[in-house]
Write an enzyme that holds these catalytic residues in place. Structure first.
Site, PDB file in Angstrom:
ATOM      1  N   SER A 100       0.833  -1.202   0.000  1.00  0.00           N
ATOM      2  CA  SER A 100       0.000   0.000   0.000  1.00  0.00           C
ATOM      3  C   SER A 100       0.869   1.254   0.000  1.00  0.00           C
ATOM      4  O   SER A 100       1.982   1.257   0.529  1.00  0.00           O
ATOM      5  CB  SER A 100      -0.914   0.010   1.232  1.00  0.00           C
ATOM      6  OG  SER A 100      -1.915   0.986   1.075  1.00  0.00           O
ATOM      7  N   GLY A 175       1.607   2.222  -9.515  1.00  0.00           N
ATOM      8  CA  GLY A 175       1.007   3.466  -9.981  1.00  0.00           C
ATOM      9  C   GLY A 175       0.843   3.444 -11.492  1.00  0.00           C
ATOM     10  O   GLY A 175       1.309   2.518 -12.164  1.00  0.00           O
ATOM     11  N   HIS A 202       6.521  -3.189 -10.536  1.00  0.00           N
ATOM     12  CA  HIS A 202       5.660  -3.284 -11.717  1.00  0.00           C
ATOM     13  C   HIS A 202       6.536  -2.974 -12.928  1.00  0.00           C
ATOM     14  O   HIS A 202       7.226  -1.947 -12.946  1.00  0.00           O
ATOM     15  CB  HIS A 202       4.533  -2.255 -11.654  1.00  0.00           C
ATOM     16  CG  HIS A 202       3.415  -2.647 -10.731  1.00  0.00           C
ATOM     17  ND1 HIS A 202       3.601  -2.903  -9.406  1.00  0.00           N
ATOM     18  CD2 HIS A 202       2.087  -2.823 -10.962  1.00  0.00           C
ATOM     19  CE1 HIS A 202       2.433  -3.220  -8.859  1.00  0.00           C
ATOM     20  NE2 HIS A 202       1.502  -3.187  -9.774  1.00  0.00           N
ATOM     21  N   GLU A 205       3.963  -3.098 -17.807  1.00  0.00           N
ATOM     22  CA  GLU A 205       2.519  -3.361 -17.684  1.00  0.00           C
ATOM     23  C   GLU A 205       1.799  -2.862 -18.936  1.00  0.00           C
ATOM     24  O   GLU A 205       0.734  -3.344 -19.298  1.00  0.00           O
ATOM     25  CB  GLU A 205       1.983  -2.657 -16.425  1.00  0.00           C
ATOM     26  CG  GLU A 205       0.573  -3.070 -16.061  1.00  0.00           C
ATOM     27  CD  GLU A 205       0.065  -2.411 -14.782  1.00  0.00           C
ATOM     28  OE1 GLU A 205       0.810  -1.622 -14.167  1.00  0.00           O
ATOM     29  OE2 GLU A 205      -1.093  -2.682 -14.414  1.00  0.00           O
ATOM     30  N   ASP A 288      -5.977  -6.574  -7.355  1.00  0.00           N
ATOM     31  CA  ASP A 288      -6.962  -5.717  -6.673  1.00  0.00           C
ATOM     32  C   ASP A 288      -8.261  -6.507  -6.592  1.00  0.00           C
ATOM     33  O   ASP A 288      -9.143  -6.352  -7.446  1.00  0.00           O
ATOM     34  CB  ASP A 288      -7.178  -4.439  -7.495  1.00  0.00           C
ATOM     35  CG  ASP A 288      -5.897  -3.627  -7.666  1.00  0.00           C
ATOM     36  OD1 ASP A 288      -5.469  -3.001  -6.692  1.00  0.00           O
ATOM     37  OD2 ASP A 288      -5.328  -3.628  -8.774  1.00  0.00           O
TER      38      ASP A 288
HETATM   39  C1  6MZ Z   1      -0.196  -0.229 -11.195  1.00  0.00           C
HETATM   40  C2  6MZ Z   1      -1.630  -0.296  -9.398  1.00  0.00           C
HETATM   41  C3  6MZ Z   1      -2.458  -1.223 -10.068  1.00  0.00           C
HETATM   42  O1  6MZ Z   1      -1.591   1.665  -2.597  1.00  0.00           O
HETATM   43  O2  6MZ Z   1      -3.702   2.894  -2.133  1.00  0.00           O
HETATM   44  N1  6MZ Z   1      -2.183  -0.035  -8.212  1.00  0.00           N
HETATM   45  N2  6MZ Z   1      -0.510   0.194  -9.971  1.00  0.00           N
HETATM   46  N3  6MZ Z   1      -0.952  -1.098 -11.899  1.00  0.00           N
HETATM   47  C4  6MZ Z   1      -2.096  -1.603 -11.383  1.00  0.00           C
HETATM   48  N4  6MZ Z   1      -2.842  -2.423 -12.169  1.00  0.00           N
HETATM   49  C5  6MZ Z   1      -4.256  -2.468 -12.193  1.00  0.00           C
HETATM   50  N5  6MZ Z   1      -3.457  -1.539  -9.234  1.00  0.00           N
HETATM   51  C6  6MZ Z   1      -3.274  -0.815  -8.100  1.00  0.00           C
HETATM   52  O3  6MZ Z   1      -3.746   0.791  -3.518  1.00  0.00           O
HETATM   53  C7  6MZ Z   1      -4.143   1.433  -4.714  1.00  0.00           C
HETATM   54  C8  6MZ Z   1      -2.931   1.834  -5.510  1.00  0.00           C
HETATM   55  O4  6MZ Z   1      -2.226   0.681  -5.971  1.00  0.00           O
HETATM   56  C9  6MZ Z   1      -1.630   0.918  -7.233  1.00  0.00           C
HETATM   57  C10 6MZ Z   1      -1.988   2.346  -7.625  1.00  0.00           C
HETATM   58  O5  6MZ Z   1      -0.947   3.213  -7.229  1.00  0.00           O
HETATM   59  C11 6MZ Z   1      -3.239   2.602  -6.800  1.00  0.00           C
HETATM   60  O6  6MZ Z   1      -3.468   3.969  -6.543  1.00  0.00           O
HETATM   61  P1  6MZ Z   1      -3.052   1.552  -2.284  1.00  0.00           P
HETATM   62  O7  6MZ Z   1      -3.331   0.646  -1.129  1.00  0.00           O
END
Ligand code: 6MZ
Length: 347
Positions: A100, A175, A202, A205, A288
């Site tokens: 996070s 991000g 990452h 992607e 997610d």
């Molecule tokens: C890149 C992602 C992501 O950190 O606020 N996040 N970053 N690619 C993805 N693919 C779909 N999915 C999530 O969780 C949300 C944050 O995780 C990263 C992004 O920065 C997003 O704002 P936290 O717990």
């Protein structure tokens, strides 16, 4: 035998190594958050992408902005993290690395430090309650925030690595992949490496991240998030593949996320096939689970059906994931023991 298949999947054990906290919020928790903040006029349809729906990756990042509005106090973070950990445990995940991005919110006096402390508190509370899951934390760098914030994040993670009794184990770089360049983040990532934090980055992607992938692979990372466009059939290069293979750098595979976020056209065309056929270490993950409406068992089932994996192969996938975790040898040993004890007799 269909019945045996079902039985097997119900008992699927797994390790979850790529889960963004705020992307993992379930419907039930989301409802509690929405009730806490009715003035925001947020509906659940704005925070999740349902079955059969697709979004562009850009739209996915808009969804995170909505969720961040709902999760902006220590109390929210504690509830979200506790719920997420218990949900993964209920899905038979035995080892979880949550990641996070620490945020500060002036209007609620949330600081990056208290953000991390609260996630750690949630992990400890679950442990004290006897929830059957071992949880670690990766502090995330949001690439769009640039070099300075990245360095600040690493310094915080370093502090917590030393004070959290082994709960903070690494750094995640994530991000919006279309924003910023990994080049400016290298000093922060190098510092993290040198102080003993593990790196899950990452990479590739989206297309057009080849130069960045080269740079990041030089670090090298301990695991690669997605890696969708690394291999030549996706416009990547053989030299990138060779380097990942030579270093045996595991790939975190997020099937539903990639298909719903439209970086991959269909499950059967997912890059998992390429890497799996190479015998490269791949870990099935959710990314997610809240936003993409999935869970760890579902991701394993998808892998089995999309790539024709037999139950034995699925079991081996989950068993081998232990080699890729960031916690130390003692934890790995305990998990291997658990897998031996709980292996269904029919496999
Ligand atoms: C890149 C992602 C992501 O950190 O606020 N996040 N970053 N690619 C993805 N693919 C779909 N999915 C999530 O969780 C949300 C944050 O995780 C990263 C992004 O920065 C997003 O704002 P936290 O717990």
């Amino acid at each position: 035998n269909f019945y045996l298949h079902d039985l097997f999947y119900l008992r699927e054990l797994s390790h979850e190594l790529h889960a963004h906290l705020n992307g993992s919020v379930s419907v039930q928790t989301m409802e509690k958050l929405i009730r806490r903040k009715p003035h925001l006029n947020i509906e659940h349809s704005m925070t999740a992408i349902g079955k059969g729906q697709r979004r562009t990756l850009d739209e996915c990042f808009e969804v995170f902005k909505v969720i961040h509005k709902l999760v902006d106090t220590e109390e929210d973070i504690l509830m979200v993290a506790t719920d997420v950990i218990k949900e993964f445990a209920a899905d038979n995940v035995k080892y979880l690395e949550l990641r996070s991005t620490p945020r500060e919110e002036n209007h609620t006096r949330l600081t990056k430090k208290s953000y991390i402390e609260t996630v750690i508190k949630a992990i400890q509370q679950c442990k004290n309650e006897g929830v059957d899951i071992d949880v670690r934390f990766l502090v995330a760098i949001d690439r769009r925030n640039g070099a300075e914030v990245a360095m600040e994040t690493v310094k915080l993670a370093e502090e917590f690595m030393l004070s959290s009794g082994g709960l903070v184990v690494g750094i995640d770089l994530s991000g919006d992949p279309t924003v910023g360049h990994g080049r400016c983040l290298l000093p922060a990532l190098e510092r993290a490496r040198n102080c003993g934090l593990k790196l899950s980055l990452h990479m590739a992607e989206v297309p057009s991240q080849l130069e960045e992938s080269e740079l990041l692979l030089n670090l090298p990372p301990d695991r690669i998030g997605h890696g969708t466009f690394l291999h030549p059939e996706m416009g990547g290069s053989q030299s990138l593949v060779d380097r990942a293979v030579k270093g045996r750098i595991p790939l975190e595979i997020c099937l539903t996320s990639n298909v719903k976020g439209q970086t991959v056209p269909s499950y059967s065309q997912h890059h998992f096939r390429y890497w799996y056929q190479l015998g490269h270490p791949c870990v099935i993950c959710t990314d997610d689970k809240g936003v993409f409406c999935t869970d760890s068992s579902q991701e394993y089932q998808l892998a089995a059906s999309a790539f024709g994996l037999r139950p034995e192969a699925v079991w081996t996938l989950s068993e081998r994931a232990v080699d890729c975790i960031f916690a130390g040898d003692e934890v790995k040993q305990q998990l291997r023991q658990k897998w031996t004890e709980l292996k269904p007799g029919l496999l």
